[in-house]
Write an enzyme that holds these catalytic residues in place. Structure first.
Site, PDB file in Angstrom:
ATOM      1  CG  ASP A   1      70.410  61.313  41.146  1.00 23.74           C
ATOM      2  OD1 ASP A   1      71.630  61.857  40.339  1.00 23.74           O
ATOM      3  OD2 ASP A   1      69.781  60.619  41.525  1.00 23.74           O
TER       4      ASP A   1
ATOM      5  CG  HIS B   1      68.576  58.129  49.392  1.00 19.02           C
ATOM      6  ND1 HIS B   1      69.486  57.066  50.291  1.00 19.02           N
ATOM      7  CD2 HIS B   1      69.385  58.254  48.364  1.00 19.02           C
ATOM      8  CE1 HIS B   1      70.274  57.015  49.709  1.00 19.02           C
ATOM      9  NE2 HIS B   1      70.209  58.101  48.839  1.00 19.02           N
TER      10      HIS B   1
END
Lengths: 370, 370
Positions: free
Chosen positions: B307, B255
């Site tokens: 996710d 990320h």
């Protein structure tokens, strides 16, 4: 943690990319891939300038013929896209309809190669613009006339009348002027979407979403409405003076880059005069535009932009006002495709920062205790 | 002429706005309007967190009831939008279908007030996501069950089965985690489109276009496909090692902000375990995920992101994989609406610069002489 850099609002003066596509300059010049807009306007064709913007150089005769053949081959809109358009209420805004049609085209054409996608979106835009409007008016989609050039056919589908060669030539000049204009809000939107590796239809749908905004693509329609309201040259000066006194905007004037002259506006102005002279119906609308232009310069020192003279040209050609912004979009799609590809050549996903100035460390109080 | 400032690629580390909506931090924290994501995840509802993000504070009991009533009132999708969806081929990507449906909704709802537009787009997203999928599969749109809560009804429309209250609660937790995540590519796209003064439907359509990109919203579906391919915990370490050796990506990891832990991922991980325990069908998928997570940390020092655990939770709830990214989008619409409104409170149209590095001063050579 790295230092956060605070950018000016709207990223004004912040370069987010290198580009070789186009350059508009404060001195009132515009080039596409190194060529002056004036030369392309006077000497080029829509297809040739499209090739130039997409591939970075002028085509040879053979390359141009092959390119034109591809655009013809890809120009048929899949029938289901018109079913999508038929399901939209008639009172819808034409930019909403076109955005939905292009998005639906993407949902339909997901399987084809990406070069085919890029050329077919460009090739299908004329029929999409004309037929979104026609379906909205309760007419059936126009049948293209294979004997006509791309631009003559486009004008024919928009008006339902076979254009003279001078009318088709005039329309083509305007499409050339609208092809590309470096990093405005819609081209930037296209590049941000491209940076996620989304497909070209997603990117162009987003470009259309941005172009709909009244601060962006809506100006040519708004300029036409204003000219119709002023009516004649004699009313221009007082209208401008009164509108500015109310601190309202005069549509089709001012530009973030061009402070004294928009080169496209001056080319379009000359074109409007030629068109009216050819038609032999008098120069009233030209005189009206010039009077407004002079008054805005007198009171506000703002130059007209391309949208200001595009409006009466489209009107004189018999084109419905509702399609003015969609026509702009259909041509600008070429620039968007070029920006999409340029973004992917040296990509990093756009993820800017924001300065958080809100609350911190708040305790969640249960609903019953609030 | 003012100095041009060159920004880092992707505007990395460049603050383009002030915000009070949300803040993700490199230390692994996330707040919505000042409240820790953990508190909202454990104690809040979808509707309450939505209110918080839109209006900046938690509602009173009366305000929340009124807000929930509005969401119910606005939740009916106009019928013609499903006709638009019916005109899209069945093999279409669900994000393309949803983008077209939301664009078509905008073309349909152009006439209503802007607050109504904002709440109705949020209220209609569950039915749009579920019914785009159902129509695509040849089923009729689901009839909402008025006795169920918003999230229970959403899950019911997605799976066709009445969920248990724990299943509905679990699904709601995931929607809360997906509501907002400051200035990523889709939220930034929404703000650029908002800056042209285009409407909220245009902005959300563009947000969906950006979220489709595999570098952005596509990760939860891709993570699920990867987990299905690995199959069981015993295969995880070698799969990760081999994939990284081929320099391929492990989906659902890494990320831009969270370098050691994504707080949403850890909350979702615990939730997956609870869900599996409640169902009493064993912890295989949890063990698989944990083994992949450990291996990626061992070889690459990357933390899982939201996710990664969203995927097996949605799968366990019986939700079709094709709708995983659309579900993410339906929740994130709340964040997009907040960004749209925040942009307009202090607006300037986005018009960044580019550094022109292409040709200049080229002479147009006629086609015959090339």
């Amino acid at each position: 943690m790295a230092e956060i850099l605070r950018a000016p609002k709207g990223l004004d003066g912040v370069a987010v990319a290198d580009t070789t596509i186009a350059k508009s300059d404060t001195d009132g010049t515009l080039i596409y891939r190194g060529y002056a807009i004036k030369d392309l306007f006077e000497k080029s064709t829509f297809e040739e300038s499209t090739y130039l913007i997409l591939y970075g150089r002028l085509p040879t005769k053979g390359e141009l013929e092959e390119f034109e053949a591809k655009l013809r081959r890809y120009s048929m809109v899949p029938h289901n896209v018109y079913d999508i358009v038929r399901a939209i209420p008639n009172e819808a805004h034409q930019m909403d309809v076109l955005r939905t049609a292009v998005s639906g085209l993407g949902a339909t054409e997901g399987g084809i190669s990406s070069e085919e996608q890029e050329l077919s979106i460009i090739a299908q835009m004329p029929a999409l613009v004309a037929n979104c409007y026609r379906l909205n008016q309760g007419m059936e989609p126009a049948e293209p006339d294979a004997s006509l050039s791309l631009c003559a056919n486009y004008l024919y589908m928009l008006t339902g009348k076979k254009p003279s060669s001078f009318e088709a030539w005039t329309f083509e000049r305007m499409l050339i002027l609208y092809l590309e204009h470096d990093l405005n809000a819609s081209a930037f939107t296209v590049r941000v979407v491209a940076s996620t590796l989304a497909d070209i239809y997603s990117a162009c749908t987003a470009g259309l979403a941005a172009l709909k905004g009244p601060l962006h693509g809506g100006a040519n329609e708004a300029a036409m409405q204003m000219l119709l309201k002023i009516g004649s040259a004699g009313n221009a000066r007082s209208y401008v003076q009164e509108t500015l006194a109310k601190r309202e905007k005069i549509m089709g004037f001012g530009h973030r880059i061009y402070k004294t002259v928009d080169p496209r506006s001056q080319l379009a102005k000359k074109l409007l005069k030629e068109l009216l002279e050819k038609q032999g119906k008098g120069l009233e609308s030209y005189k009206l535009c010039e009077a407004v232009e002079n008054a805005v310069w007198e009171f506000k020192r703002l130059p007209s932009n391309v949208d200001f003279y595009a409006a009466p040209i489209f009107m004189t050609l018999g084109i419905p006002i509702e399609t003015f912004t969609p026509i702009f979009a259909s041509s600008r799609t070429v620039g968007w495709v070029a920006h999409y590809n340029e973004q992917l050549m040296d990509n990093r996903i756009y993820r800017p920062d924001a300065i958080y100035i809100g609350n911190k460390g708040l305790n969640y109080v249960p609903l019953d205790e609030r």
